[in-house]
Design an enzyme around this catalytic site. Structure first.
Site, short mmCIF file in Angstrom:
data_model
loop_
_atom_site.label_atom_id
_atom_site.label_comp_id
_atom_site.label_asym_id
_atom_site.label_seq_id
_atom_site.Cartn_x
_atom_site.Cartn_y
_atom_site.Cartn_z
CG ASP A 14 33.38 38.76 34.46
OD1 ASP A 14 33.02 38.99 33.29
OD2 ASP A 14 32.57 38.50 35.37
CG ASP A 46 32.46 34.91 33.68
OD1 ASP A 46 33.18 35.26 34.62
OD2 ASP A 46 31.31 35.35 33.52
CE LYS A 86 23.86 34.55 35.05
NZ LYS A 86 23.84 35.99 34.84
#
Ligand code: GDD
Ligand code: MG
Length: 425
Positions: free
Chosen positions: A109, A215, A159
């Site tokens: 993506d 993204d 993250k």
């Protein structure tokens, strides 16, 4: 050389678009996401491309065959019985990947300037075991965050709540086949299990991307990515020939093949000035083509096409249309608008920061802002769609409706306005 693309599963975050079209086939700027990546991989000499996929939609095979011919590559499906994360699929394809010393791995993506050759050069020069493309971003919390020292990543955190750097993992890597030994034959996350370890072993290098990156796996990011892509297209044309500007009404710089690939060639039209019409507002109108034949047909009548279109259409900022888009009178389009094949835009429409996919019809006087309209949909006269709406395929919106921040599933017919934000119907 080989490459593996982590295509993933059902594409839940791009729903409702992925309910009817497999994620890799969704059009981004009038070309399937997967095709953007394959074009760049083929361009830098990759011959075998493995699509690592957790389920194979039945309608993908025909499309992939066409891509193989167009780009002269072999495309191999590697199908997981159950999802293996981002690392497991690489181990699953080990027998193909270990044929060569190095191979590319892509998140599926990602859209960017794809500096693959430069990255490969860097990887070889440094005798790197794993090279990661990284990018500086404002808010790194949704990404893998890296801490670097000289040419290496010394810490990788996926993250983190409190990121200690603004450099993130851009989702494109070159692996040396030695890395295959790090990956177990089971579900495994590259980001949580492999990268931190390789960084600790001082074998993780980074290559920093200075150009655009996005993204596009979520609707909001899809539109942001679209804006970046169009701006990049604009810059490419500017770089190529500034001297081409003259006193002609329309200047066209064809960037066929060279920059954007055989898949979609893009032509840009810029008006200089014309006091008799509203042309002075025009910034950039790009036209995309699926094949060179389509381009040749278009080329014969392009003067007429641009002249007629631009006399009664105002283009603000960057707009990309297919050569098969039909636009009726008095529309205002842009900034950041993409219109697909056989899309019909009725009279007096206003569209900004949005994308209308193939074969959809936007009826007269509709207003569309910050939204994605899936293919084969119909938007009625005088409708107002705004606030990050995503319409799936084959949606029908009756005339005079207001729709704000809603997800509309494929094949729905909507007869009432939607005022509640976040509605899914
Ligand atoms: N084959 C297969 N099987 N592919 C998978 C699976 C799986 O089980 N799970 C995820 N993928 C694919 C996704 O389709 C996507 O192309 C890629 O792996 C990464 O997964 P995402 O779900 O998109 O991850 P992300 O966007 O949250 O984070 C990743 O990308 C960021 C950059 O956009 C990470 O790599 C981050 O570190 C990175 O910053
Ligand atoms: Mg992603």
């Amino acid at each position: 050389m080989n490459a593996l693309i982590l295509v993933g599963g059902y594409g839940t975050r791009l729903r409702p678009l992925t309910l009817t079209t497999p994620k890799p086939l969704i059009n981004f700027c009038n070309k399937p996401i997967l095709e953007h990546q394959i074009y760049h991989l083929a361009n830098c000499g990759v011959q075998n491309i493995i699509l690592a996929i957790a389920y194979k939609p039945s309608d993908i095979t025909g499309f992939v065959k066409k891509l193989e011919q167009k780009y002269n590559v072999n495309i191999i499906f590697s199908i997981e019985e159950e999802p293996l994360g981002t690392g497991g699929p690489i181990k699953l394809a080990e027998h193909i990947l270990n044929q060569y010393e190095n191979f590319f791995v892509f998140n599926s993506d990602i859209i960017c300037a794809f500096p693959l050759l430069e990255m490969m050069e860097f990887h070889k020069e440094n005798n790197s075991t794993l090279t990661m493309l990284v990018k500086e971003v404002e808010d790194p919390r949704a990404f893998g965050v890296v801490i670097t020292e000289d040419k290496k990543i010394i810490k990788f955190e996926e993250k983190p709540k409190n990121p200690k750097s603004s450099l993130i993992n851009a989702g494109i890597y070159i692996f040396n086949k030695k890395i295959l030994d790090y990956i177990p034959k089971e579900y495994c996350s590259l980001e949580k299990e492999i990268f931190p370890k390789v960084a600790e072993d001082k074998m993780l290098y980074f290559f920093k991307l200075t150009k655009f990156w996005a993204d596009i796996g979520k609707p909001l990011d899809f539109l942001k990515g679209q804006a970046l892509y169009l701006e990049d297209l604009n810059e490419k044309v500017e770089e190529k020939d500034e001297k081409a500007f003259s006193d002609r009404l329309l200047i066209r710089n064809s960037i066929v093949n060279e920059k954007d690939g055989i898949g979609t060639v893009t032509e840009r039209s810029t008006s200089i000035s014309d006091t008799n019409t509203n042309l002075s507002n025009i910034k950039n109108l790009f036209v995309s083509f699926k094949t060179l034949e389509e381009l040749k047909t278009f080329d014969k009548d392009k003067d007429m096409f641009f002249k007629q279109l631009l006399i009664h259409t105002e283009i603000q900022g960057n707009v990309l249309i297919s050569s098969k888009t039909i636009i009726k009178k008095n529309c205002v389009l842009g900034d950041n608008v993409v219109l697909g094949d056989n899309v019909i835009i009725g009279e007096g429409c206003r569209i900004k920061n949005s994308c209308v996919m193939n074969n959809s019809v936007i009826s007269s006087y509709a207003y569309i802002e910050n939204s994605i309209i899936g293919s084969k949909s119909r938007v009625g006269n005088w409708s107002r769609i705004e606030g990050m709406c995503v319409l799936g395929e084959n949606v029908i919106l009756k005339p005079e409706l207001f729709v704000n921040n809603a997800i509309i599933l494929p094949f729905k017919e909507v007869s009432n306005s939607i005022y509640d934000r976040g509605t899914i119907i």
